[in-house]
Design a protein around this motif. Structure first.
Motif, PDB file in Angstrom:
ATOM      1  N   VAL A   1       0.923  -1.142   0.041  1.00 29.86           N
ATOM      2  CA  VAL A   1      -0.083  -0.158   0.036  1.00 29.86           C
ATOM      3  C   VAL A   1       0.754   1.350   0.091  1.00 29.86           C
ATOM      4  N   PRO A   2       1.054   1.884  -1.326  1.00 24.93           N
ATOM      5  CA  PRO A   2       2.070   3.205  -1.132  1.00 24.93           C
ATOM      6  C   PRO A   2       1.333   4.174  -0.318  1.00 24.93           C
ATOM      7  N   GLN A   3       2.020   5.309  -0.371  1.00 24.79           N
ATOM      8  CA  GLN A   3       1.445   6.618   0.488  1.00 24.79           C
ATOM      9  C   GLN A   3       0.513   7.029  -0.538  1.00 24.79           C
ATOM     10  N   ARG A   4      -0.607   7.548   0.045  1.00 24.03           N
ATOM     11  CA  ARG A   4      -1.545   8.088  -0.642  1.00 24.03           C
ATOM     12  C   ARG A   4      -1.289   9.369  -1.668  1.00 24.03           C
ATOM     13  N   GLU A   5      -0.245  10.003  -1.202  1.00 25.23           N
ATOM     14  CA  GLU A   5      -0.058  11.099  -1.983  1.00 25.23           C
ATOM     15  C   GLU A   5       0.731  10.883  -3.224  1.00 25.23           C
ATOM     16  N   THR A   6       1.308   9.569  -3.458  1.00 21.21           N
ATOM     17  CA  THR A   6       1.893   9.181  -4.423  1.00 21.21           C
ATOM     18  C   THR A   6       1.093   9.101  -5.780  1.00 21.21           C
ATOM     19  N   VAL A   7       0.009   8.968  -5.734  1.00 26.25           N
ATOM     20  CA  VAL A   7      -0.885   9.204  -6.885  1.00 26.25           C
ATOM     21  C   VAL A   7      -1.923  10.151  -7.170  1.00 26.25           C
ATOM     22  N   ASP A   8      -2.219  10.316  -8.522  1.00 27.25           N
ATOM     23  CA  ASP A   8      -3.038  11.438  -8.809  1.00 27.25           C
ATOM     24  C   ASP A   8      -4.668  11.042  -8.618  1.00 27.25           C
ATOM     25  N   TRP A   9      -5.200  11.696  -7.497  1.00 33.23           N
ATOM     26  CA  TRP A   9      -6.464  11.150  -7.339  1.00 33.23           C
ATOM     27  C   TRP A   9      -7.147  12.096  -8.128  1.00 33.23           C
ATOM     28  N   ASP A  10      -6.967  12.938  -8.955  1.00 31.01           N
ATOM     29  CA  ASP A  10      -7.960  13.396 -10.132  1.00 31.01           C
ATOM     30  C   ASP A  10      -8.039  12.358 -11.253  1.00 31.01           C
ATOM     31  N   PHE A  11      -7.538  11.470 -11.153  1.00 26.08           N
ATOM     32  CA  PHE A  11      -7.414  10.445 -12.464  1.00 26.08           C
ATOM     33  C   PHE A  11      -8.816   9.827 -12.382  1.00 26.08           C
ATOM     34  N   PRO A  12      -9.484   9.931 -13.836  1.00 30.36           N
ATOM     35  CA  PRO A  12     -10.737   9.688 -14.212  1.00 30.36           C
ATOM     36  C   PRO A  12     -11.060   7.954 -13.897  1.00 30.36           C
ATOM     37  N   ALA A  13     -11.214   7.738 -12.587  1.00 29.98           N
ATOM     38  CA  ALA A  13     -11.552   6.407 -12.304  1.00 29.98           C
ATOM     39  C   ALA A  13     -12.480   6.309 -11.010  1.00 29.98           C
TER      40      ALA A  13
ATOM     41  N   LEU B  58       2.152  -4.511   3.361  1.00 34.77           N
ATOM     42  CA  LEU B  58       3.388  -3.620   3.785  1.00 34.77           C
ATOM     43  C   LEU B  58       2.619  -2.236   3.432  1.00 34.77           C
ATOM     44  N   MET B  59       2.576  -1.429   4.251  1.00 33.28           N
ATOM     45  CA  MET B  59       1.714  -0.291   4.206  1.00 33.28           C
ATOM     46  C   MET B  59       2.605   1.039   4.739  1.00 33.28           C
ATOM     47  N   ASP B  60       2.593   2.061   3.732  1.00 37.29           N
ATOM     48  CA  ASP B  60       3.338   3.325   3.912  1.00 37.29           C
ATOM     49  C   ASP B  60       2.452   4.133   4.440  1.00 37.29           C
ATOM     50  N   GLU B  61       2.673   4.714   5.623  1.00 28.21           N
ATOM     51  CA  GLU B  61       1.861   5.852   6.323  1.00 28.21           C
ATOM     52  C   GLU B  61       0.338   5.963   6.204  1.00 28.21           C
ATOM     53  N   PRO B  62      -0.190   4.722   6.339  1.00 27.60           N
ATOM     54  CA  PRO B  62      -1.698   4.774   6.256  1.00 27.60           C
ATOM     55  C   PRO B  62      -2.612   5.569   7.209  1.00 27.60           C
ATOM     56  N   PHE B  63      -1.931   6.117   8.122  1.00 28.20           N
ATOM     57  CA  PHE B  63      -2.528   7.006   9.119  1.00 28.20           C
ATOM     58  C   PHE B  63      -2.398   8.554   8.863  1.00 28.20           C
ATOM     59  N   VAL B  64      -1.812   8.836   7.757  1.00 31.33           N
ATOM     60  CA  VAL B  64      -1.432  10.097   7.518  1.00 31.33           C
ATOM     61  C   VAL B  64      -2.600  10.912   6.962  1.00 31.33           C
ATOM     62  N   GLY B  65      -3.176  12.105   7.369  1.00 33.46           N
ATOM     63  CA  GLY B  65      -4.169  12.719   6.824  1.00 33.46           C
ATOM     64  C   GLY B  65      -5.534  12.038   6.873  1.00 33.46           C
ATOM     65  N   VAL B  66      -5.781  11.067   7.730  1.00 33.75           N
ATOM     66  CA  VAL B  66      -7.178  10.839   7.824  1.00 33.75           C
ATOM     67  C   VAL B  66      -7.817  11.262   9.091  1.00 33.75           C
ATOM     68  N   ASP B  67      -9.145  11.170   9.019  1.00 31.39           N
ATOM     69  CA  ASP B  67      -9.985  11.698  10.133  1.00 31.39           C
ATOM     70  C   ASP B  67     -10.198  10.730  11.081  1.00 31.39           C
TER      71      ASP B  67
END
Lengths: 276, 297
Positions: A83-95, A165-174
């Protein structure tokens, strides 16, 4: 301090890795037990993410190697989920949410085929587990940070792995997401899965994990959290950050450690901006 | 008939560019497409010098090879020399393009391969160069046949490799983590971009092909929530660009390629306006909560 488990899920052997000839990991050597929640903890720039990327074969180490379940990564790849860091992908991706979760069922072998019914069922189940089934068709750009993180977790669950293997899954979550992630992790542990998490927050680390790896370019300690969380070892890992250490030291002296996360938040909730 | 051939050829090229351009944009590589479209020039000239003919096949190969080399040089400058991506692109393609210009001016002086043609293209000549059977029967313009084949190749690649292409575009690290070679997909994709670019040379030229690679997919991006819709819209906008551009040129009595690129820009502006209008009503603004839990340390 370096405690060696029997039947390790991960063995890291004399790993040295660098970016632009600057070593980020230096002769790191440890082993992690199966069926535990493991935290990799250390200050910023201590090589936590680099360590995870080396475990996942995403960068070439200068020397050393990593074994997973006693084998090389290629032999057990389908039992490992990253599980990569959330910021490593573009969340504006049309998916859509489902599109991303379905990637969890992609394999080398089915890349040119359609996903099976079984695959789709697994994806639906994974989404249900993270509580996002209602949003399956939503575009990922319309999600909150916490929801995005849960999409990543659902994709990971859909992989049906044994080691995560998870990279910083708790960063920036509520707070709600944080709790639901924790519940999920506990459930995974009860199913015998091994979860390794890169985590930057020393305070919550003690609460979340069973086993802790303290890292600061070199390995400082690896072992059960009770044995690793000593003033000496923390001092070694966090070096000059004396304010942090004295606080931790105080806490330990008073034996009120771990400080409950909630109490901590309440105490902080006064919003006076004081440092603790 | 000539008008039909021109519009048809332009449409086919615009669709090819739109489909590939969609992925270029999502890979944040729109400028790499730009770079390739220029950097293939020395490949074309070298192929011409080696084969001694203006046959399309050697030129296609030469261009495709140079296109791939371009991406490799850009990547190398980034990784080995530690340059920023935009600087790497800037250095690579201007250098290769200049090399091509020198090759043309000093070695191919007496042949019909001048920079004007390479830079601006001349789609009006497309119907003149036809593909003939041995008994003299014309099967239509050669450019249409070639660009049509490339389009079929692209469609086959996207249909068959959709999952791999999407996965390596959206999340490269994750793709690598499940054992998929991101280098293979990158190379395969970039080879197709090079091929498409060189096919477009004859019609729209090196500079304006960038407009077809970027503008229709960018417009489609603004209006799409999922990738399939984006690809369909890119296709539609590509065709509209070809048709609209042709008639704009007719009205203005100007360059067809220029009119098409202009029309593509207008289409993009329209799409932008439309997306602004519609987003006001739907009210689905992405929520971001960048709450930092650990202010403790």
């Amino acid at each position: 301090m370096d405690i060696r488990p029997d039947c390790p899920a991960i063995e890291v052997h004399n790993l040295t890795a660098s970016y632009n000839r600057k070593p980020v990991l230096w002769d790191v050597d440890f082993a992690l037990p199966q069926g535990k929640l493991v935290g990799i903890v250390g200050p910023n720039g201590s090589g936590k993410t680099t360590l995870l990327r080396n475990m996942m074969g995403l960068m070439k180490p200068d020397s050393g190697y990593v074994n997973l379940f006693g084998k090389s990564l290629d032999e057990v790849r389908e039992k490992v989920s990253y599980v990569p860091q959330r910021e490593t992908v573009d969340w504006d991706f049309p998916a859509s949410v489902m599109d991303v979760v379905e990637m969890g069922r992609y394999r080398k072998g089915n890349l040119f085929k359609r996903l099976s019914k079984q695959d789709k069922i697994l994806c639906t189940e994974a989404l249900e587990k993270v509580g996002l089934l209602d949003l399956a068709k939503r575009q990922i750009s319309q999600l909150s940070g916490g929801q995005q993180q849960r999409v990543f977790l659902a994709r990971s669950l859909a992989q049906q792995a044994d080691l995560y293997l998870m990279d910083e899954p708790f960063v920036g979550v509520d707070a709600a997401t944080e709790e639901s992630i924790l519940a999920l992790l506990t459930q995974m542990k009860s199913e015998g899965k091994t979860v390794v998490i890169v985590h930057h927050d020393l305070q919550t680390a003690y609460e979340y994990f069973d086993w802790i790896v303290l890292l600061n370019t070199r390995l400082v300690a690896s072992g059960e959290k009770e044995k690793v969380f000593t003033p000496q070892l923390l001092q070694e890992a966090y070096g000059g950050r004396l304010t942090v250490l004295s606080r931790i030291g105080d806490l330990m002296a008073k034996q009120d450690f771990p400080l409950r996360e909630k109490e901590f938040k309440e105490a902080k909730g006064t919003g006076d901006g004081k440092t603790y | 008939m000539a008008a039909l051939y021109i519009i048809l050829t332009a449409s086919v090229i615009a669709i090819s560019c739109g489909l590939l351009g969609s992925f270029l944009i999502l890979r944040k590589m729109a400028l790499v497409g730009d770079a390739i479209s220029h950097a293939v020039l020395p490949g074309i000239v070298l192929a011409f010098l080696i084969s001694g003919s203006r046959d399309n096949i050697p030129m296609l190969i030469g261009a495709a090879v140079l296109g791939v080399i371009t991406t490799l040089i850009i990547e190398m400058l980034q990784k080995k020399a530690g340059m920023q991506e935009d600087a790497s692109i800037g250095i690579t393609f201007t250098w290769l393009f200049a090399l091509g210009v020198i090759l043309i001016t000093s070695y191919t002086g007496q042949v019909d391969l001048d920079q004007e043609c390479v830079l601006y293209g001349e789609i009006a000549y497309v119907p003149l160069d036809t593909f003939n059977l041995s008994n003299g029967l014309s099967l239509g313009p050669r450019a249409l046949w070639i660009s049509g084949s490339v389009l079929l190749l692209i469609i086959a690649f996207i249909l068959k490799g959709y999952k791999g292409l999407v996965l390596t575009t959206f999340n490269k690290d994750y793709a690598a983590s499940i054992g998929i070679s991101t280098a293979f997909w990158q190379l395969a994709f970039m080879s197709l971009v090079s091929l498409t670019t060189v096919v477009s040379f004859e019609s729209v030229g090196a500079i304006l092909v960038v407009a077809l690679l970027v503008a229709p997919p960018a417009a489609a991006y603004l209006l799409s929530q999922n990738l399939k819709k984006m690809l369909w819209l890119s296709t539609l906008f590509g065709i509209l660009t070809a048709v609209g551009g042709y008639y704009l040129a007719l009205v203005l009595d100007g360059s067809i390629a220029g009119a098409m690129a202009t029309f593509a820009g207008v289409l993009f502006a329209g799409a932008w306006g439309w997306s602004k209008l519609t987003s006001k009503h739907s009210g689905t603004i992405p929520v971001t909560d960048k709450k930092n839990i650990s202010t403790f340390f």
